[in-house]
Design an enzyme around this catalytic site. Structure first.
Site, PDB file in Angstrom:
ATOM      1  N   CYS A 101       8.041 -39.314 -23.940  1.00  0.00           N
ATOM      2  CA  CYS A 101       8.716 -38.284 -24.738  1.00  0.00           C
ATOM      3  C   CYS A 101       8.551 -36.907 -24.078  1.00  0.00           C
ATOM      4  CB  CYS A 101       8.193 -38.299 -26.178  1.00  0.00           C
ATOM      5  SG  CYS A 101       9.257 -37.431 -27.356  1.00  0.00           S
ATOM      6  N   HIS A 193       8.965 -43.935 -27.749  1.00  0.00           N
ATOM      7  CA  HIS A 193       7.515 -44.088 -27.904  1.00  0.00           C
ATOM      8  C   HIS A 193       7.104 -45.558 -27.905  1.00  0.00           C
ATOM      9  CE1 HIS A 193       6.221 -39.920 -28.832  1.00  0.00           C
ATOM     10  NE2 HIS A 193       7.452 -39.783 -29.285  1.00  0.00           N
ATOM     11  N   GLU A 195       4.216 -46.649 -27.693  1.00  0.00           N
ATOM     12  CA  GLU A 195       2.916 -46.770 -28.375  1.00  0.00           C
ATOM     13  C   GLU A 195       3.020 -46.708 -29.895  1.00  0.00           C
ATOM     14  OE1 GLU A 195       3.405 -42.296 -28.308  1.00  0.00           O
ATOM     15  OE2 GLU A 195       4.152 -44.039 -27.205  1.00  0.00           O
TER      16      GLU A 195
END
Length: 251
Positions: A101, A193, A195
């Site tokens: 990001c 993202h 994660e």
């Protein structure tokens, strides 16, 4: 001969929310649980608070990850300028750097790309991004077969508006032209993202709504994208690990 322990560093460009601290012990644990493996050493540098590694220690690391941030990657805050300078050094050293990001946008900035407010506005929720299969080399960090598309959680208001000449576009979507790109074999940027999970995204959405920074209708639509679908988290996890660790397991 015993293999030396691999060592990685996370450049954390955001502050831990109360929720993330309570649920995961902080974003550092979220990243290490996603990209880390047994036997590795991971170090945390809270770059948003001015914590940076010494230049003399950079060569000790096998790779680096730059997190997302509430700050603008095109900003001139002291720590952002210092992070850009550090990333330029890592680029010169051909060190593996994975930008997520904000981190993705930082990599584009240091390579001469244009970063700014997203031309089509804030994006939050689950999105499908399309791979540029001709640009991805089989046998690299995607593995032998390149997926046509992958679902990923998005949460951003800025984007890479123009790629520098040295970039290779790896993925795009119907809303953004640059969802993933690489620079040589050592820099990889992902706008989404890998994660994040549903729990983390929904808490961010609720927090932003409570701060009156997002309309409830927009928030409801963002959450609705995950009613009957999930991100391809395992595939993203494999891809990112492959990149950081020089492997080619199938995504």
């Amino acid at each position: 001969m015993v293999n030396e322990q691999k060592r990685f560093a996370l450049f954390l460009a955001t502050s831990d929310s109360t929720f993330v601290k309570k649920a995961y012990g902080g974003y550092f644990n979220v990243f290490v649980s996603t990209f880390g493996e047994d036997g590795e050493q991971w170090d945390l540098f809270r770059v948003i608070d001015g914590e940076f590694p010494d230049d003399k220690d950079l060569d000790k690391y096998d790779g680096f990850v730059i997190s997302g941030s509430l700050n603008d990657a095109f900003g001139d805050d002291d720590w952002i300028v210092k992070l850009c300078s550090l990333c330029q050094k890592l680029d010169d050293m051909k060190k593996k750097v994975l930008g997520i990001c904000f981190g993705h946008q930082i990599l584009s900035r240091i390579k001469g790309g244009k970063v700014g407010r997203a031309s089509r506005g804030l994006d939050m929720g689950l999105r499908s991004i399309t791979m540029v299969t001709d640009a991805v080399k089989p046998g690299g960090y995607f593995g032998s077969q390149i997926p046509k598309s992958l679902a990923i959680i998005k949460c951003h208001q800025d984007e890479v508006l123009e790629l520098p000449e040295s970039a290779t576009l790896l993925a795009y979507s119907d809303k953004y032209n640059v969802e993933m790109c690489s620079y040589g074999n050592h820099l990889l940027g992902i706008q989404g993202h890998p994660e994040y999970n549903k729990e983390i995204l929904f808490e961010i959405i609720d927090r932003v709504v409570n701060l009156k920074l997002m309309e409830q209708d927009f928030a409801d639509k963002a959450k609705a994208t995950m009613e009957n679908a999930e991100p391809d988290r395992k595939q993203w996890q494999t891809l990112c690990k492959n990149f950081l660790k020089g492997r080619s397991e199938q995504v």
